[in-house]
Design a protein around this motif. Sequence first.
Motif, PDB file in Angstrom:
ATOM      1  N   UNK A 100       0.865  -1.189   0.000  1.00  0.00           N
ATOM      2  CA  UNK A 100       0.000   0.000   0.000  1.00  0.00           C
ATOM      3  C   UNK A 100       0.898   1.235   0.000  1.00  0.00           C
ATOM      4  N   UNK A 101       0.421   2.309  -0.620  1.00  0.00           N
ATOM      5  CA  UNK A 101       1.207   3.541  -0.564  1.00  0.00           C
ATOM      6  C   UNK A 101       0.311   4.768  -0.471  1.00  0.00           C
ATOM      7  N   UNK A 102       0.912   5.788   0.101  1.00  0.00           N
ATOM      8  CA  UNK A 102       0.262   7.092   0.228  1.00  0.00           C
ATOM      9  C   UNK A 102       1.224   8.112  -0.371  1.00  0.00           C
ATOM     10  N   UNK A 103       0.793   8.780  -1.446  1.00  0.00           N
ATOM     11  CA  UNK A 103       1.665   9.694  -2.192  1.00  0.00           C
ATOM     12  C   UNK A 103       1.130  11.117  -2.037  1.00  0.00           C
ATOM     13  N   UNK A 104       1.994  11.997  -1.546  1.00  0.00           N
ATOM     14  CA  UNK A 104       1.621  13.399  -1.329  1.00  0.00           C
ATOM     15  C   UNK A 104       2.545  14.272  -2.174  1.00  0.00           C
ATOM     16  N   UNK A 105       2.003  15.132  -3.030  1.00  0.00           N
ATOM     17  CA  UNK A 105       2.878  15.985  -3.846  1.00  0.00           C
ATOM     18  C   UNK A 105       3.523  17.087  -2.997  1.00  0.00           C
ATOM     19  N   UNK A 106       4.724  17.447  -3.393  1.00  0.00           N
ATOM     20  CA  UNK A 106       5.426  18.585  -2.791  1.00  0.00           C
ATOM     21  C   UNK A 106       5.549  19.644  -3.880  1.00  0.00           C
ATOM     22  N   UNK A 107       4.763  20.698  -3.743  1.00  0.00           N
ATOM     23  CA  UNK A 107       4.706  21.739  -4.771  1.00  0.00           C
ATOM     24  C   UNK A 107       5.428  22.975  -4.263  1.00  0.00           C
ATOM     25  N   UNK A 108       6.452  23.385  -5.014  1.00  0.00           N
ATOM     26  CA  UNK A 108       7.264  24.544  -4.649  1.00  0.00           C
ATOM     27  C   UNK A 108       7.076  25.607  -5.719  1.00  0.00           C
ATOM     28  N   UNK A 109       6.555  26.774  -5.295  1.00  0.00           N
ATOM     29  CA  UNK A 109       6.335  27.885  -6.221  1.00  0.00           C
ATOM     30  C   UNK A 109       5.552  27.442  -7.457  1.00  0.00           C
ATOM     31  N   UNK A 110       4.408  26.718  -7.181  1.00  0.00           N
ATOM     32  CA  UNK A 110       3.460  26.297  -8.210  1.00  0.00           C
ATOM     33  C   UNK A 110       4.044  25.293  -9.196  1.00  0.00           C
ATOM     34  N   UNK A 111       5.169  24.674  -8.852  1.00  0.00           N
ATOM     35  CA  UNK A 111       5.753  23.621  -9.689  1.00  0.00           C
ATOM     36  C   UNK A 111       5.889  22.351  -8.865  1.00  0.00           C
ATOM     37  N   UNK A 112       5.661  21.192  -9.526  1.00  0.00           N
ATOM     38  CA  UNK A 112       5.761  19.906  -8.837  1.00  0.00           C
ATOM     39  C   UNK A 112       7.233  19.584  -8.603  1.00  0.00           C
ATOM     40  N   UNK A 113       7.707  19.823  -7.379  1.00  0.00           N
ATOM     41  CA  UNK A 113       9.113  19.596  -7.035  1.00  0.00           C
ATOM     42  C   UNK A 113       9.407  18.110  -6.838  1.00  0.00           C
ATOM     43  N   UNK A 114       8.441  17.374  -6.173  1.00  0.00           N
ATOM     44  CA  UNK A 114       8.645  15.953  -5.891  1.00  0.00           C
ATOM     45  C   UNK A 114       7.439  15.389  -5.167  1.00  0.00           C
ATOM     46  N   UNK A 115       7.668  14.268  -4.509  1.00  0.00           N
ATOM     47  CA  UNK A 115       6.576  13.586  -3.801  1.00  0.00           C
ATOM     48  C   UNK A 115       7.082  13.067  -2.467  1.00  0.00           C
ATOM     49  N   UNK A 116       6.149  12.983  -1.512  1.00  0.00           N
ATOM     50  CA  UNK A 116       6.387  12.370  -0.211  1.00  0.00           C
ATOM     51  C   UNK A 116       5.590  11.068  -0.215  1.00  0.00           C
ATOM     52  N   UNK A 117       6.271   9.909  -0.035  1.00  0.00           N
ATOM     53  CA  UNK A 117       5.638   8.604  -0.242  1.00  0.00           C
ATOM     54  C   UNK A 117       5.781   7.759   1.018  1.00  0.00           C
ATOM     55  N   UNK A 118       4.639   7.198   1.474  1.00  0.00           N
ATOM     56  CA  UNK A 118       4.637   6.254   2.601  1.00  0.00           C
ATOM     57  C   UNK A 118       4.304   4.866   2.058  1.00  0.00           C
ATOM     58  N   UNK A 119       5.111   3.851   2.435  1.00  0.00           N
ATOM     59  CA  UNK A 119       4.910   2.466   1.986  1.00  0.00           C
ATOM     60  C   UNK A 119       4.537   1.581   3.177  1.00  0.00           C
ATOM     61  N   UNK A 120       3.545   0.742   2.954  1.00  0.00           N
ATOM     62  CA  UNK A 120       3.289  -0.374   3.876  1.00  0.00           C
ATOM     63  C   UNK A 120       3.695  -1.630   3.124  1.00  0.00           C
ATOM     64  N   UNK A 121       4.631  -2.406   3.691  1.00  0.00           N
ATOM     65  CA  UNK A 121       5.248  -3.495   2.929  1.00  0.00           C
ATOM     66  C   UNK A 121       4.742  -4.888   3.315  1.00  0.00           C
ATOM     67  N   UNK A 122       4.144  -5.050   4.485  1.00  0.00           N
ATOM     68  CA  UNK A 122       3.769  -6.404   4.920  1.00  0.00           C
ATOM     69  C   UNK A 122       2.314  -6.746   4.628  1.00  0.00           C
ATOM     70  N   UNK A 123       1.469  -5.736   4.401  1.00  0.00           N
ATOM     71  CA  UNK A 123       0.038  -5.982   4.206  1.00  0.00           C
ATOM     72  C   UNK A 123      -0.585  -4.735   3.583  1.00  0.00           C
ATOM     73  N   UNK A 124      -1.761  -4.907   2.983  1.00  0.00           N
ATOM     74  CA  UNK A 124      -2.518  -3.719   2.570  1.00  0.00           C
ATOM     75  C   UNK A 124      -2.893  -2.886   3.805  1.00  0.00           C
ATOM     76  N   UNK A 125      -3.096  -1.589   3.584  1.00  0.00           N
ATOM     77  CA  UNK A 125      -3.385  -0.710   4.724  1.00  0.00           C
ATOM     78  C   UNK A 125      -4.403   0.337   4.304  1.00  0.00           C
ATOM     79  N   UNK A 126      -5.409   0.486   5.159  1.00  0.00           N
ATOM     80  CA  UNK A 126      -6.394   1.525   4.906  1.00  0.00           C
ATOM     81  C   UNK A 126      -5.889   2.812   5.563  1.00  0.00           C
TER      82      UNK A 126
END
Length: 731
Positions: free
Chosen positions: A278-304
């Motif tokens: 499972x993953x949770x992806x959050x954009x990091x926007x700097x000065x109205x441009x997509x600079x990157x992403x902040x990503x959380x991974x769950x590796x052992x099971x799906x996660x709500x």
Amino acid sequence: MMHHSEPIFDRILPSLFYERMATALLAEATALGATVLTSEDVGKPAAVEPFTLVVGDSLTVLLRAITTAHLNHYRTQLVTSPAAIARFLRQVRSQTAPAYRPVLKPFLHRLAQRGDESSSTLPTGVAIALMNLFSDATMEQCQSCQPLVTAALKEREAQERLLHQVTTQIRQSLELPALLKTAVDRIREFLAVDRLLVGQFRDTTAVLSGQITYESCRDSSITSVLGLWDECWEWASTPAPTYERLHRGELIAVDDIDRHYASVPCLQEFAARWQIKAWLIVPVIVQESLWGVLIAHQCDRPRQWQPQEIEFLGHLSQHLSIAIYQAELYSELQHQKDTLEQRVNERTQALREALSAMEAAHRIKNDFLATMSHELRTPLTCVIGVSATLLRWPLGPLTEKQREYLEIIHESGSHLLELINSILDLSQAELGRSHLRRSSFSIRQLCAECLELARPQAQRHHVNLRHQLVISPGRDRFWGDYRRLQQVLINLLSNAIKFTPAMGEVILRAWWTEDELLFQVEDNGIGIPAHLQPLLFQKFQQLDSSFGRAYTGAGLGLALTKQWVELHNGWIEVDSTEGKGSIFTVGLPKPMAEPPATVTNTLPPLAATDLLTYPEGRIVLVSDDEATATLICSILTTAGYQVVWLVDGEVERLLALAPLAVILTEPFNYGDVQELVDHLRCRCTTAQIKIFILGAQGNYRGVDRYIPMPINPEGFLQQITIGLTAVAVPI
């Protein structure tokens, strides 16, 4: 009326209300950018009961929980008085371990700055947030589900505290690597995810690519993906709506990768390879441009993913965006600073090298001039001296053409030697080697000699040369460099004569004010245009090309004159009207220290028609330069003196000749001059034997007169006669 130091809220409530109030205050502190201190920050000592302190520009409040006799109840207080809060913190400091005490110092400092004049009311938004906690429905609900609410509130409080701590660290750090490393570690621990990543895009023209730049894993069993950017991971290859959502700032939460991306095999393969369920992806926007992403991974099971987790990560992403922008600005500033420092260093090094080259060129020039000065002056002295001797005392009748040629030789040689001397003097002045050789001398005698030296030029130009000296016998002495001041007056007189037409007049004046000696040279010549007067004292300046054709000169005389006057701490100025004439005035301040006492005789009053006579007698010349000695012997012999030429300065031989005077010539290759002068003075007084030095003025004791080079027959004879018949200028 309530005193400011009293609590604005004081009630006994269930303990969960303290937790709820603390959570609300933490949320407000985060929104307002305030600083938070809790009992956990000081190690939770047993003697210190729970508290939460918020200190900001618009919010300063202390929430206290005081134990009561009622189980699971606190006496809950809100205090807004800075003085009361400071007293509480000092009490906490006395009960806290030394290692935690520095944490309290900035809070005490900020409270001390506020004094006790702050309002005892809470901001409206904070007051409303706290009032909502005490609604009847909420009170009943809390009694029925107190354990669940307590747990939720504690989680919320921890979330707000972590958010506040991370944002505080973000605000305080301008180093992007340290900032992001701290953020991913703290966030992974709080969310209890297996892997937390920061992915950063690289801006390319064709394909949007990038890589994982920061990572925090639960333990070593979780495979690292640091530096990875698989083809299926490239956001250009994901479904277009996904990238557009990220660019718009939307978060992407996927509870089950296998189910959600069932139609994208490459992503399923990628997720299986790196243990992602499972993953949770959050954009990091700097000065109205997509600079990157902040990503959380769950590796052992799906996660709500819970709403509060998504909200929490979204808030952190916004703070990270601000911090990244600040860090990039700081990095750019540092780069510009480093570039500027490098350019400054390069420029400084270039200037040092240029300065070294210039100094080397100056040294080479100076060495060349010093080496060539004797080689140039000696033959020129002979040319000038011999031609002048032949003009005055010819060995036979001279035709008009022969006399004309001799005059051309004499004038050209004199002009060339004057130019060489001026260049040498200017070179010494530029190198800072021009020093004054001060002595006490007669002002009237200085003027007399300058007039006699300038008179031949005035006669050739048919210019009337006279003087007006207002110098009393009691103020006839001056302490200065005799030779330099003589050259100053000669330069001014020579220029005045040169630019004054036939039948004109040049006047030399001298007088004292209260604390200044003034010399003035006035002429009624061609004058100087007003717009050219600022150029007068600059080097190599002829005021007009027509002047350069009509009048000779290299443009160095007045530049040197100004430097020599300023060496005496004096000044020089000009007042000129074109077509009417010029007045040059030199002011020399009275020396602060009195010159050494000198026994002198007062010269007779100067008359414009004074004539010099040449007494007969024996003069001994000590010189090892044959050309110079031949010239001097010829001049003195023709004038009626008996001359004996010696190549060394053996004292007994000199005294045996019983001379009127001894002439010592530069360079002194025949021994120590001062020792020779001392031996002569031990045996004879200055009244018995005069000692002259032919060359630059020095600091030799016992010398009666210095006679400058080059040798001009008339000027040389004048100097000899003045030295024999008058009191010498003391040293």
